[in-house]
Design a protein around this motif. Structure first.
Motif, PDB file in Angstrom:
ATOM      1  N   GLU A  96       0.828  -1.212   0.000  1.00 11.09           N
ATOM      2  CA  GLU A  96       0.000   0.000   0.000  1.00 11.09           C
ATOM      3  C   GLU A  96       0.858   1.257   0.000  1.00 11.09           C
ATOM      4  OE1 GLU A  96      -3.777   2.023   2.373  1.00 11.09           O
ATOM      5  OE2 GLU A  96      -3.209  -0.049   2.799  1.00 11.09           O
ATOM      6  N   LEU A  99       2.095   1.427  -3.706  1.00  7.91           N
ATOM      7  CA  LEU A  99       1.104   1.647  -4.758  1.00  7.91           C
ATOM      8  C   LEU A  99       0.126   2.777  -4.456  1.00  7.91           C
ATOM      9  CD1 LEU A  99       0.312  -2.118  -5.456  1.00  7.91           C
ATOM     10  CD2 LEU A  99       1.808  -0.613  -6.786  1.00  7.91           C
ATOM     11  N   LYS A 100       0.101   3.245  -3.218  1.00  5.70           N
ATOM     12  CA  LYS A 100      -0.837   4.247  -2.720  1.00  5.70           C
ATOM     13  C   LYS A 100      -2.209   3.610  -2.492  1.00  5.70           C
ATOM     14  CE  LYS A 100       2.554   7.051  -3.113  1.00  5.70           C
ATOM     15  NZ  LYS A 100       3.381   7.297  -1.913  1.00  5.70           N
ATOM     16  N   TRP A 103      -5.204   3.021  -5.332  1.00  5.70           N
ATOM     17  CA  TRP A 103      -4.899   1.969  -6.301  1.00  5.70           C
ATOM     18  C   TRP A 103      -4.827   0.604  -5.618  1.00  5.70           C
ATOM     19  CZ3 TRP A 103      -5.332   1.926 -11.339  1.00  5.70           C
ATOM     20  CH2 TRP A 103      -4.810   0.846 -12.055  1.00  5.70           C
ATOM     21  N   TYR A 106      -8.266  -0.665  -5.208  1.00  6.70           N
ATOM     22  CA  TYR A 106      -8.739  -1.103  -6.529  1.00  6.70           C
ATOM     23  C   TYR A 106      -8.207  -2.503  -6.837  1.00  6.70           C
ATOM     24  CZ  TYR A 106      -9.670  -0.540 -11.601  1.00  6.70           C
ATOM     25  OH  TYR A 106     -10.122  -0.681 -12.885  1.00  6.70           O
ATOM     26  N   ILE A 107      -6.939  -2.724  -6.553  1.00  5.63           N
ATOM     27  CA  ILE A 107      -6.330  -4.033  -6.780  1.00  5.63           C
ATOM     28  C   ILE A 107      -7.019  -5.109  -5.931  1.00  5.63           C
ATOM     29  CG2 ILE A 107      -4.248  -5.398  -6.264  1.00  5.63           C
ATOM     30  CD1 ILE A 107      -2.591  -3.078  -7.305  1.00  5.63           C
ATOM     31  N   TYR A 205      -1.269  -9.421 -13.833  1.00  5.96           N
ATOM     32  CA  TYR A 205      -1.076  -8.006 -13.515  1.00  5.96           C
ATOM     33  C   TYR A 205       0.353  -7.558 -13.809  1.00  5.96           C
ATOM     34  CZ  TYR A 205      -1.082  -3.650 -10.835  1.00  5.96           C
ATOM     35  OH  TYR A 205      -0.977  -2.334 -10.461  1.00  5.96           O
ATOM     36  N   LYS A 211      -3.039  -5.050 -15.728  1.00  2.00           N
ATOM     37  CA  LYS A 211      -2.768  -3.701 -15.223  1.00  2.00           C
ATOM     38  C   LYS A 211      -3.227  -2.637 -16.211  1.00  2.00           C
ATOM     39  CE  LYS A 211       0.944  -0.808 -13.351  1.00  2.00           C
ATOM     40  NZ  LYS A 211       2.403  -0.736 -13.027  1.00  2.00           N
ATOM     41  N   MET A 214      -7.027  -2.483 -16.147  1.00  2.00           N
ATOM     42  CA  MET A 214      -7.496  -1.798 -14.949  1.00  2.00           C
ATOM     43  C   MET A 214      -7.306  -0.289 -15.071  1.00  2.00           C
ATOM     44  SD  MET A 214      -6.154  -4.450 -11.974  1.00  2.00           S
ATOM     45  CE  MET A 214      -6.516  -3.281 -10.638  1.00  2.00           C
ATOM     46  N   LYS A 215      -6.181   0.140 -15.628  1.00  2.00           N
ATOM     47  CA  LYS A 215      -5.943   1.575 -15.818  1.00  2.00           C
ATOM     48  C   LYS A 215      -6.932   2.167 -16.803  1.00  2.00           C
ATOM     49  CE  LYS A 215      -1.052   2.121 -14.580  1.00  2.00           C
ATOM     50  NZ  LYS A 215       0.264   2.564 -15.050  1.00  2.00           N
ATOM     51  N   ALA A 218     -10.233   2.545 -15.171  1.00  2.00           N
ATOM     52  CA  ALA A 218     -10.205   3.622 -14.174  1.00  2.00           C
ATOM     53  C   ALA A 218     -10.050   5.004 -14.827  1.00  2.00           C
ATOM     54  CB  ALA A 218      -9.077   3.390 -13.175  1.00  2.00           C
ATOM     55  N   ILE A 220      -7.351   6.072 -16.390  1.00  2.00           N
ATOM     56  CA  ILE A 220      -5.992   6.581 -16.217  1.00  2.00           C
ATOM     57  C   ILE A 220      -5.239   6.475 -17.547  1.00  2.00           C
ATOM     58  CG2 ILE A 220      -3.793   6.276 -14.990  1.00  2.00           C
ATOM     59  CD1 ILE A 220      -5.349   5.130 -12.685  1.00  2.00           C
TER      60      ILE A 220
END
Length: 220
Positions: A96, A99-100, A103, A106-107, A205, A211, A214-215, A218, A220
């Motif tokens: 965490e 990745l913050k 995100w 979300y994962i 991923y 990945k 997912m971006k 989202a 991104i």
């Protein structure tokens, strides 16, 4: 698959002790939230375990898709909860921060559902390959599949490390595969397909298109 009642949940008490030793202030928010959710659902399950576990029969044939959401966050007993959540505690703290929180949340959400789907695919393949319909009925619960996926991510973001598996020093690149086999040999009752599904989703991923998808989803 029913929990044993009328006894002290030693595993839960030990888990709470481990969390207190780390300190709530040192646990990132999403990791703490996952721990709290799993503990809460252990104490207050949505339904009995046979009604939340995921299998080909229940998830695919009977279309009980809600089990994809429920099965990762329910555990068979307090020690099942303890080992999974202690692993989540340390993996979550490391990942965490890397990745913050948004995100990472979300994962966790995507992995929790996707691993159930991959698990059903693997069990369905076993039915066809081994001509054994019993694999359609094999029902799994627990967060360990997600943890195997997070292990793949952790090893990806921290290359060159060495992990200890049963006292053997293994390159972190291969540790998840060795651990997959070792856990199955030590505890044959664990879900080999569920753990393998976690590794495959983790690889999807880190090495595959997941990945990017997912971006894109989202924005991104």
């Amino acid at each position: 698959m029913q929990r044993r009642q009328g006894r002290v949940n030693a595993g839960l008490l030990l888990l709470l002790y481990q969390i207190s030793q780390v300190g709530l202030q040192n646990i990132p928010s999403v990791t703490l939230g996952v721990l709290a959710l799993n503990i809460f659902l252990f104490l207050n399950p949505v339904r009995p375990l046979p009604e939340v576990c995921i299998s080909v029969n229940e998830g695919f044939y009977r279309r009980n898709w809600q089990r994809l959401l429920l099965s990762p966050f329910h555990h068979a007993d307090d020690w099942h909860l303890y080992y999974n959540m202690v692993s989540m505690l340390w993996k979550g703290i490391m990942l965490e921060k890397k990745l913050k929180s948004v995100w990472f949340a979300y994962i966790i959400a995507v992995f929790s559902v996707l691993i159930g789907v991959v698990y059903m695919v693997l069990e369905f393949m076993l039915v066809k390959i081994l001509d054994d319909p019993s694999y359609e009925m094999t029902c799994a619960v627990g967060f360990s599949g997600v943890l195997f996926a997070l292990k793949v991510l952790n090893n990806h973001y921290n290359p060159g490390r060495v992990s200890s598996v049963l006292g053997l020093q293994i390159s972190s690149k291969y540790a998840c595969w060795v651990e997959l086999v070792a856990i199955h040999l030590i505890s044959p009752g664990t879900s080999f397909a569920g753990h393998l599904a976690g590794i495959l989703v983790g690889l999807m991923y880190t090495m595959g298109p997941l990945k990017k998808i997912m971006k894109a989803c989202a924005g991104i």
